[in-house]
Design a protein around this motif. Sequence first.
Motif, PDB file in Angstrom:
ATOM      1  N   ILE A 246      40.873  29.366 -31.801  1.00 16.50           N
ATOM      2  CA  ILE A 246      40.197  29.485 -32.997  1.00 16.50           C
ATOM      3  C   ILE A 246      38.865  30.393 -32.354  1.00 16.50           C
ATOM      4  N   ALA A 247      38.578  31.355 -33.080  1.00 17.63           N
ATOM      5  CA  ALA A 247      37.358  32.023 -32.884  1.00 17.63           C
ATOM      6  C   ALA A 247      36.594  32.773 -33.926  1.00 17.63           C
ATOM      7  N   MET A 248      35.490  32.603 -34.107  1.00 19.50           N
ATOM      8  CA  MET A 248      34.763  33.041 -35.213  1.00 19.50           C
ATOM      9  C   MET A 248      33.331  33.666 -34.583  1.00 19.50           C
ATOM     10  N   ALA A 249      33.041  34.823 -35.506  1.00 20.00           N
ATOM     11  CA  ALA A 249      31.766  35.480 -35.232  1.00 20.00           C
ATOM     12  C   ALA A 249      30.931  35.736 -36.697  1.00 20.00           C
ATOM     13  N   LEU A 250      29.654  35.375 -36.645  1.00 16.07           N
ATOM     14  CA  LEU A 250      28.560  35.685 -37.699  1.00 16.07           C
ATOM     15  C   LEU A 250      27.771  36.464 -36.935  1.00 16.07           C
ATOM     16  N   PRO A 251      27.007  37.586 -37.945  1.00  9.34           N
ATOM     17  CA  PRO A 251      25.928  38.197 -37.494  1.00  9.34           C
ATOM     18  C   PRO A 251      24.822  37.333 -37.406  1.00  9.34           C
ATOM     19  N   ALA A 252      23.777  37.729 -36.222  1.00 15.68           N
ATOM     20  CA  ALA A 252      22.596  36.754 -35.951  1.00 15.68           C
ATOM     21  C   ALA A 252      21.604  37.832 -35.671  1.00 15.68           C
ATOM     22  N   ALA A 253      20.270  37.395 -35.599  1.00  9.81           N
ATOM     23  CA  ALA A 253      19.267  38.112 -35.412  1.00  9.81           C
ATOM     24  C   ALA A 253      19.286  38.668 -33.879  1.00  9.81           C
ATOM     25  N   PRO A 254      18.755  39.991 -33.911  1.00 13.09           N
ATOM     26  CA  PRO A 254      18.624  40.833 -32.618  1.00 13.09           C
ATOM     27  C   PRO A 254      17.687  40.306 -31.767  1.00 13.09           C
ATOM     28  N   VAL A 255      17.653  40.421 -30.250  1.00  7.59           N
ATOM     29  CA  VAL A 255      16.736  40.088 -29.493  1.00  7.59           C
ATOM     30  C   VAL A 255      15.173  40.502 -29.798  1.00  7.59           C
ATOM     31  N   ALA A 256      14.993  41.554 -30.357  1.00  9.44           N
ATOM     32  CA  ALA A 256      13.666  42.073 -30.430  1.00  9.44           C
ATOM     33  C   ALA A 256      13.007  41.605 -31.619  1.00  9.44           C
ATOM     34  N   SER A 257      13.969  40.585 -32.550  1.00 11.31           N
ATOM     35  CA  SER A 257      13.236  40.317 -33.951  1.00 11.31           C
ATOM     36  C   SER A 257      12.618  39.145 -33.846  1.00 11.31           C
ATOM     37  N   ASP A 258      11.734  38.824 -34.764  1.00  7.12           N
ATOM     38  CA  ASP A 258      10.833  37.937 -34.965  1.00  7.12           C
ATOM     39  C   ASP A 258      11.829  36.522 -35.094  1.00  7.12           C
ATOM     40  N   ASP A 259      13.044  36.703 -35.563  1.00 10.14           N
ATOM     41  CA  ASP A 259      14.010  35.728 -35.838  1.00 10.14           C
ATOM     42  C   ASP A 259      14.720  35.157 -34.495  1.00 10.14           C
ATOM     43  N   TYR A 260      14.230  35.975 -33.409  1.00  9.73           N
ATOM     44  CA  TYR A 260      15.404  35.721 -32.184  1.00  9.73           C
ATOM     45  C   TYR A 260      15.469  34.164 -31.689  1.00  9.73           C
ATOM     46  N   TYR A 261      14.190  33.708 -31.581  1.00 13.64           N
ATOM     47  CA  TYR A 261      14.086  32.020 -31.180  1.00 13.64           C
ATOM     48  C   TYR A 261      14.829  31.420 -32.230  1.00 13.64           C
ATOM     49  N   PRO A 262      14.504  31.363 -33.674  1.00  9.89           N
ATOM     50  CA  PRO A 262      15.433  30.527 -34.647  1.00  9.89           C
ATOM     51  C   PRO A 262      16.876  30.979 -34.426  1.00  9.89           C
ATOM     52  N   ALA A 364      18.426  39.265 -15.435  1.00 11.02           N
ATOM     53  CA  ALA A 364      17.673  38.930 -16.645  1.00 11.02           C
ATOM     54  C   ALA A 364      16.612  39.860 -16.840  1.00 11.02           C
ATOM     55  N   LEU A 365      16.110  40.336 -15.794  1.00 10.94           N
ATOM     56  CA  LEU A 365      15.069  41.514 -15.712  1.00 10.94           C
ATOM     57  C   LEU A 365      15.567  42.721 -16.428  1.00 10.94           C
ATOM     58  N   ALA A 366      16.786  43.127 -16.044  1.00 17.82           N
ATOM     59  CA  ALA A 366      17.574  44.197 -16.415  1.00 17.82           C
ATOM     60  C   ALA A 366      17.633  44.132 -18.122  1.00 17.82           C
ATOM     61  N   ALA A 367      18.159  43.022 -18.189  1.00 13.18           N
ATOM     62  CA  ALA A 367      18.486  42.601 -19.703  1.00 13.18           C
ATOM     63  C   ALA A 367      17.461  42.706 -20.667  1.00 13.18           C
ATOM     64  N   ASP A 368      16.091  42.118 -20.080  1.00 18.00           N
ATOM     65  CA  ASP A 368      14.969  42.180 -20.932  1.00 18.00           C
ATOM     66  C   ASP A 368      14.430  43.683 -21.322  1.00 18.00           C
ATOM     67  N   TRP A 369      14.403  44.111 -20.068  1.00 17.93           N
ATOM     68  CA  TRP A 369      14.090  45.751 -20.121  1.00 17.93           C
ATOM     69  C   TRP A 369      15.057  46.377 -21.302  1.00 17.93           C
ATOM     70  N   TYR A 370      16.217  46.183 -21.177  1.00 15.21           N
ATOM     71  CA  TYR A 370      17.191  46.911 -22.235  1.00 15.21           C
ATOM     72  C   TYR A 370      16.850  46.514 -23.576  1.00 15.21           C
ATOM     73  N   PHE A 371      16.550  45.358 -23.758  1.00 15.93           N
ATOM     74  CA  PHE A 371      16.272  44.857 -25.349  1.00 15.93           C
ATOM     75  C   PHE A 371      14.907  45.032 -25.528  1.00 15.93           C
ATOM     76  N   LEU A 372      13.991  45.019 -24.717  1.00 15.19           N
ATOM     77  CA  LEU A 372      12.554  44.929 -25.190  1.00 15.19           C
ATOM     78  C   LEU A 372      11.871  45.761 -24.510  1.00 15.19           C
ATOM     79  N   GLY A 373      12.201  46.555 -23.662  1.00 19.87           N
ATOM     80  CA  GLY A 373      11.382  47.499 -23.026  1.00 19.87           C
ATOM     81  C   GLY A 373      10.257  46.983 -22.166  1.00 19.87           C
ATOM     82  N   ARG A 374      10.389  45.784 -21.736  1.00 19.02           N
ATOM     83  CA  ARG A 374       9.522  44.866 -21.146  1.00 19.02           C
ATOM     84  C   ARG A 374      10.076  43.766 -20.680  1.00 19.02           C
ATOM     85  N   VAL A 375       9.356  42.886 -19.726  1.00 19.91           N
ATOM     86  CA  VAL A 375       9.995  41.624 -19.157  1.00 19.91           C
ATOM     87  C   VAL A 375       9.267  40.496 -19.893  1.00 19.91           C
ATOM     88  N   ARG A 376      10.037  39.685 -20.377  1.00 23.95           N
ATOM     89  CA  ARG A 376       9.337  38.180 -20.914  1.00 23.95           C
ATOM     90  C   ARG A 376       8.815  37.404 -19.836  1.00 23.95           C
TER      91      ARG A 376
END
Lengths: 422, 422
Positions: A246-262, A364-376
Amino acid sequence: MPASSATIHQHEYPNGLVLVAEEMPSVRSAAFTLLLPAGAAYEAAEELKVGGGAASMVCEWIARGAGTRDSRAMLEALDDLGVGHSESAQTVHASLAAATIGANLIPALELFADMAIRPRLDDREVEPIRALALQTLRSLDDDPASKVIYELRQRHFPSPWGRPSPGSADEVARTTPNELRTFRRAAHRPNGAILGVAGDLDWPRLRDEVGRLFGEWAAQPEPTLVERPSGPRVDHINRETQQIQIAMALPAAPVASDDYYPARAAAAILGGYSSARLFTEVREKRGLCYSVYASYEAQLGRGAMICHAGTSVERAQETLDVMLAELRRLGEKGVGAEELDTMRAGLKSSLIMAQESSMSRSSALAADWYFLGRVRPLTEIAAALDALTPEMVADYARRSLNLDDLTILTLGPNPLTVRLPG
Amino acid sequence: MPASSATIHQHEYPNGLVLVAEEMPSVRSAAFTLLLPAGAAYEAAEELKVGGGAASMVCEWIARGAGTRDSRAMLEALDDLGVGHSESAQTVHASLAAATIGANLIPALELFADMAIRPRLDDREVEPIRALALQTLRSLDDDPASKVIYELRQRHFPSPWGRPSPGSADEVARTTPNELRTFRRAAHRPNGAILGVAGDLDWPRLRDEVGRLFGEWAAQPEPTLVERPSGPRVDHINRETQQIQIAMALPAAPVASDDYYPARAAAAILGGYSSARLFTEVREKRGLCYSVYASYEAQLGRGAMICHAGTSVERAQETLDVMLAELRRLGEKGVGAEELDTMRAGLKSSLIMAQESSMSRSSALAADWYFLGRVRPLTEIAAALDALTPEMVADYARRSLNLDDLTILTLGPNPLTVRLPG
């Protein structure tokens, strides 16, 4: 402490390649991850239209001889440097990743520069690569838990962002060497590529050597991708498997959004650790299945919450019903303060552990740059997690977890009834 | 450098429990691995004779409530400490492993002391555990590459040292709570148990706290295991899978033997890295299969070289023939100096990387103690690898790789012909 003494550097070269690096003074290893905008999605580019599986086949092809080395010499050179490595295409990126001791970092990068810029692309390698690609597809048929997630993504994300990187058997069988060459020329380009490096490294030397090794790589125009609707939203794949997937998917906030951590918190509290809700309700209270989880998945400007369970035929309907009820409860009732503390402890602890591995740090460094243009920095993530309140997560879940947006896919000997809880 | 500044400590408590610990000054995480002499082999002890799968079911049971905490409270307590953990039985040991931040190490050990000494063993948990154990067995039916290795070990190692930890469906279905209780009482004992701890830790405090937490755990008599022959040496399991699985095992030198490093080298050169012989001959030159490897596997006083390939029905016979020819060639012709250098570079590089992870370090400490009664420093391993010559490996291979000792198992829609190269 690696977290505080680590230093993060970045540099963009004239051809568009971005280098992001972190010195980890306490380790002797060094690792890198080269992300190329050459995943399976680009197979569907208007200018290319190559068959499914081409992105993966090209990743295998470039490793089979490059620069002055034929296939065997390349594998030997990598093994001689003690390089653990993998080359694979996912949906968005092709990822070339490697780890070795710090002293061998630059020689290892040299080999990967050859693969990226000067692959031999010998025609004789294509048939063995095709045979392997077909084998991968057959293995997937023997692995229904992975199969169902590939098929779910294809139905959930707008095309081409759900394309499965293994492709399909008939397309893999038809692909020609020239199609693969065309794809590589267009997609393996420095503009849009990100090189993350972490571990025992010397920044000024690394920056200069990467410039020398990758500088002559010529930028290419970005291929045109046209987004199209996908689906169906509710589907079943008939298979004579022992378990129902059984697999399901729901839309969720993107990494760069204010809603990312929620969004991350909501997925984790639903099914990201062992006392999480799905685990408790499905596995612990009812013993309904062995494997059940929810996870957050990111694409640029888009996120998804993916849920999965593998269970017996007799228990599948109840498992599905409980999963849907838990999604509904999260959207309506939010989360408690204690659950949030638990989620925080788990995420922080895994962040600290990931921080200690040069391999996971480079990716993680490469992914952060891709999603945010910077490293957190780790401190920023820890502060954001500390600032989360149950109200923020509940508010996010109420706004975002709409069961009408759900994609549900089952795989097994019989379909289930999807009863959305009212 | 962790390799040189690390400090290894050891302590044996009056009840027999051995603590082996390594301070890793550069990390903030801490991890531990508790090995119990409670793997599936002990299900066959003369005094016990419990059903297959009991060792695994008991590992699940002790985690479902212990000391003052019921099942849910235990999972929450672990998640609150950010503990990533797993409890599982293999053939020889039950392994309880956990990782978290250093500050939470002692509280995490406290929870595991409860599981080891004061599990609740609530009867109501047994049916869900049984259902999960049956699901695991069904998942294995969908995973032929893992299935064939379990079945190979059962035919190769003298009984009970090849018992598969998932057990069998009919025995899992029959096992009673009292049988599980009897097994736990006899097998979850401090004499024969080894606790490996690595990471951010304070040795005097750790030694004292482990004494306080595990001191009252009472020693038990060692159960009697009687070794019996296994087999058959050549066998086929009929299954309607997409691929044919080929698995073989040969006796190899044990860890404590002078031949250990030659044995490791022989397995690695045969199939332990990507330019290794099997990979080159089977996958690279002939494109015969996607996955092929050889690996070294250790038991106390006994080693084995395991080879595996998954391939299509049409290519299976040729794959098997090539694998056998490569085994024969290794025994007759030995290895070259360059191959040995390559093997050395790979093994050293992975040793250094494993040294940087508190989790893999804690399990290496416990394993070293089990096999050798001491911990090998990285410098000793590096020196032994440096001292290896092609002649030592060739001599070992000539003496040890006798194809008459081979166990071969295939799994798939049709059997293959085993033609031992002459």
